[in-house]
Design a protein around this motif. Structure first.
Motif: not given
Length: 635
Positions: A527-534, A561-564, A589-597
Motif C-alpha cells: 500500500d504505497l502510492p508509487t507501488a500502486q501506480l506501478f 500524494k499520488a496526484a502530483p 494524455v486523454g487517459f490521465y485527463r479522463d481519470v482526473r475528471g
C-alpha cells in the motif's frame, strides 16, 4: 590577584566556567552523535543477534547467504549483536538512537575527564575534545565499533585513576572490561595491547618491587585471561591477524579500510583529520622540547601506534581522535607551564577567555550546525541517524507478500537489511565481508553490481532469479545506473515491481513463477502510492485500460500524494504529444485527463490520438471513451 576579584568570586567564576565547558563538550558530543551514517551493518548485526537468541548458540557456519551457506563464520561480535537486537526488540529504533547518543556522550565525557586529570586543565581537555568531534563525527555508526571507543576510553580511565592514587581494586575493572570487549568487537586485541602498554610502563615507573606495580602486572595477566572467555578461546587472539594477512587485499576494496586523504574531505574522510593530526604532532614535539622528563612514554606510544593505524586505514581515524584528547590536553598544559613559568592558578582573563570561547562555540553550533542536524533527524531520530530512506522498504514488503521461490541478487549494502526483514530468504552477500566471503567472490559481486562485462554470467553461475535494485532516482549518477540500464534493456529480465526507490526484476526462466504471476496480475503490491501506480502501468502495458482506469481512480482516492505523480506523467506525455505529435502520447494524455475528471480535455486528446492513426487496442478504448465523454474542444 586582580584588584576587585576576591578568592570567593574567583572560585564561583571557576565553577561557572567549568560548568560551561562541560556543557559545551556535551552539546558538541550530541552533535557528533547526530551524524547520519547509513546503517548497513546494523541490520545484519541485529539479524545475527536474533538468530543467536532464537537458537541459543553462536553460529560457527554461515546461515544467512545461499552463496556460501555452511562456510566457516568466525563471529567474534556475538554479544554486541545480541545487545543491539534485544535493545531494538524492547524499544525499537528510538532505543538504539538513544544508546548511540549515550555512548557518544560517554566517550567524549571520558576523554575529557582523562584529559583533565592528566593536564590539570579542563579548558585544554574540553578544547581538544571539541576539536576531536569533527574528526570522529563521520564514523559514529550504530554498530559494534562503538564498543571499540568505549572499551579504549574505559581502559584509559582505569589506568589514569590508578595513577592518581585509586585503590588496587580499581584495576579489577580491567579484566571485566576485557571480558566484555572480547565478545563485543574484534578490536579487543587492541585493548589488550593498550592494557599491556599503559599498565606495563606504569609498573616500570613505580619499580617492580613496589606493591602497586605488582597489582598492575596482575591486572595485565587478568586482562589476558579474560580475553580467553569467548566462544573461540585462544583462537580469537590470532584470528584478526590471520584474516588480515590472508585476505589483506580486502583493505583495498572496502572504503573504511583505505588510507585517509589528508587535508581533503570525502566520504569517511574528514579533511579536519589532517589538521588535527598535524596540530597534535606539533604540540607533542613542543612539549617534548619544553619538558622532556614529563612526557609519558606509555601515553606517547599508544597515541603513536593509533596514529599509524589511522594513517593506514580510515576506520581508525575516530579512535585516534579519542585517544589523542588526553594526550593533547596534557601537552598543551606542559607548553603553557613552560611559557608561563612560575604562574599558579588561573587568571581572571583566562577564565573570561574560556567563557567567551564556549559561548562562541555554542553560537556556531546553534547558527550553522544545529539546522544541519535538525534536517537529518526530520524524518525521525532513528530513521535520520541510519539513513533509513536508503533501504528498499517497499521492495521488501513486496517480496514478503509474494512468497514465490527465487534466489536474490542485490546491493552489497542492502544485504544486511534483507537479512533482517526477510529472514525466510537467503541473501547473495552482505556487509560481513571477509568474515564469511572470500575476496574473489566480493569482486564477482562488484562486477555484477557495476554492470561490467560478464555481469549476466555471474548471475547465471549462482542461479539468481530475482534482483532487488535501485530505481532511476536512486541510481542516477552512481555506478549502479549501468546495471539498471542493462536490466531494462535485457530480454532475459522483466520488471515485476517498482516504487521509485527500488525495483524488482525477475529472470524469464529461473523466475518464471514471478513472470507468470505478474502477467496474470496475481502478485500483491504494498500500500504505497508509487507501488500502486506501478500496477496501473502494468495494466496499461497489458492493454487492460478499463482496469487501469478503475485502479488509478482508486489509488488517487486513497493516496493524495499520488496526484502530483500522475500530473507529472501527464505533463511529460503532453510535451511529447505537442512536439512529436505521437498518437500514443495523445492517448496517454486523454487517459490521465479522463481519470482526473477533465472530460472535455480527455475527449479532445482522444480525438487527436485517433486523427494521428492510433491503432487497436488503444483505438477501441479511445472510441469507447469518446462515446462516454461526448464531444470536447480541441487539444
Amino acid at each position: 590577584m586582580v584588584p576587585g576579584h576576591g578568592p570567593e568570586a574567583r572560585g564561583l567564576a571557576q565553577i561557572g566556567v567549568r560548568l560551561l565547558l562541560v556543557a559545551t563538550v556535551a552539546v558538541y558530543a550530541l552533535y557528533a552523535a547526530s551524524e547520519q551514517v547509513t546503517g548497513a551493518d546494523l541490520w545484519w548485526t541485529m539479524a545475527a543477534g536474533r538468530y543467536i537468541v532464537d537458537h541459543g548458540a553462536v553460529p560457527r557456519q554461515e546461515v544467512f547467504s545461499y552463496t556460501y551457506d555452511g562456510a566457516p563464520w568466525f563471529n567474534q561480535e556475538w554479544l554486541s549483536q545480541v545487545f543491539y537486537y534485544e535493545l531494538y526488540r524492547a524499544g525499537g529504533g528510538l532505543a538504539l538512537a538513544l544508546f548511540k547518543f549515550a555512548a557518544v556522550l560517554a566517550a567524549f565525557g571520558l576523554a575529557t575527564w582523562i584529559g583533565w586529570r592528566r593536564s590539570g586543565s579542563l579548558v585544554f581537555a574540553a578544547g581538544t575534545a571539541v576539536a576531536a568531534v569533527f574528526v570522529c563525527r563521520p564514523f559514529l555508526d550504530i554498530r559494534a565499533q562503538l564498543f571499540l571507543f568505549l572499551g579504549t576510553l574505559a581502559v584509559l580511565a582505569v589506568v589514569e585513576a590508578y595513577r592518581h592514587g585509586a585503590r588496587p581494586w580499581t584495576l579489577a575493572l580491567l579484566p571485566i572490561v576485557m571480558l566484555l570487549w572480547t565478545n563485543l568487537h574484534f578490536s579487543f586485541v587492541y585493548g589488550l595491547g593498550l592494557v599491556a602498554v599503559l599498565a606495563g610502563v606504569e609498573a616500570l615507573k613505580l619499580g617492580p618491587s613496589r606493591p602497586r606495580a605488582r597489582w598492575l602486572v596482575a591486572a595485565i595477566f587478568g586482562a589476558g585471561l579474560a580475553c580467553l572467555a569467548n566462544p573461540r578461546h585462544l583462537q580469537a587472539l590470532t584470528l584478526p591477524f590471520v584474516m588480515l594477512g590472508r585476505e589483506g587485499a580486502w583493505r583495498s576494496e572496502i572504503i573504511e579500510w583505505l588510507p585517509p586523504g589528508l587535508f581533503r574531505g570525502s566520504y569517511l574522510n574528514p579533511a579536519f583529520f589532517g589538521y588535527f593530526l598535524a596540530a597534535q604532532v606539533l604540540v607533542a614535539v613542543t612539549a617534548a622540547i619544553a619538558a622532556p622528563r614529563q612526557v609519558d612514554v606509555g601515553d606517547a606510544l599508544v597515541v603513536a601506534v593509533t596514529a599509524a593505524m589511522a594513517l593506514a586505514a580510515r576506520r581508525f581515524v575516530p579512535l585516534f581522535g579519542f585517544v589523542s584528547v588526553p594526550f593533547g590536553a596534557k601537552n598543551l598544559a606542559l607548553v603553557r607551564e613552560r611559557w608561563l613559568a612560575g604562574r599558579t592558578g588561573v587568571s581572571v582573563a583566562e577564565l573570561g577567555g574560556a567563557a567567551l570561547a564556549c559561548v562562541a562555540a555554542l553560537a556556531v553550533l546553534a547558527v550553522r550546525l544545529v539546522p544541519e542536524a535538525r534536517a537529518t533527524l526530520a524524518a525521525g531520530v532513528f530513521e535520520g541517524l541510519t539513513d533509513d530512506a536508503y533501504f528498499p522498504h517497499g521492495a521488501v514488503e513486496f517480496l514478503r507478500q509474494n512468497p514465490l521461490p527465487g534466489r536474490l541478487f542485490h546491493l552489497y549494502t542492502w544485504g544486511g537489511y534483507l537479512m533482517y526483514w526477510l529472514p525466510e530468504r537467503k541473501v547473495f552477500i552482505d556487509g560481513r565481508a571477509q568474515q564469511v566471503y572470500p575476496l574473489s567472490f566480493y569482486r564477482e559481486n562488484k562486477a555484477a553490481e557495476y554492470g561490467d562485462p560478464g555481469w549476466d554470467g555471474v548471475l547465471d553461475r549462482y542461479g539468481v532469479a530475482l534482483i532487488v535494485w535501485p530505481s532511476e532516482r536512486v541510481a542516477a549518477g552512481s555506478r549502479y545506473a549501468v546495471m539498471l540500464r542493462q536490466l531494462r534493456q535485457s530480454s532475459r529480465w522483466g520488471c515485476v515491481y517498482e516504487d521509485g526507490q527500488a525495483a524488482v526484476f525477475a529472470h524469464v526462466d529461473r523466475g518464471r513463477d514471478w513472470i507468470d504471476a505478474y502477467r496474470a496480475f496475481t502478485l500483491r503490491y504494498p500500500d504505497l502510492p508509487t507501488a500502486q501506480l506501478f500496477l496501473v502501468n502494468a495494466y496499461l502495458n497489458a492493454s487492460r485500460y478499463a482496469q487501469a482506469r478503475a485502479h488509478l481512480v482508486e489509488v488517487l482516492g486513497q493516496f493524495p500524494k499520488a496526484a502530483p505523480l500522475t500530473q507529472q506523467v501527464e505533463s511529460r506525455l503532453l510535451d511529447t504529444a505537442r512536439t512529436a505529435g505521437a498518437a500514443g502520447a495523445w492517448f496517454g494524455v486523454g487517459f490521465y485527463r479522463d481519470v482526473r475528471g477533465d472530460g472535455p480535455g480527455a475527449a479532445a486528446a482522444f480525438r487527436a490520438a485517433l486523427q494521428r492513426g492510433l491503432s487497436d487496442p488503444q483505438a477501441s478504448y479511445a472510441r469507447e471513451a469518446l462515446e462516454r465523454l461526448g464531444p470536447g474542444p480541441g487539444p
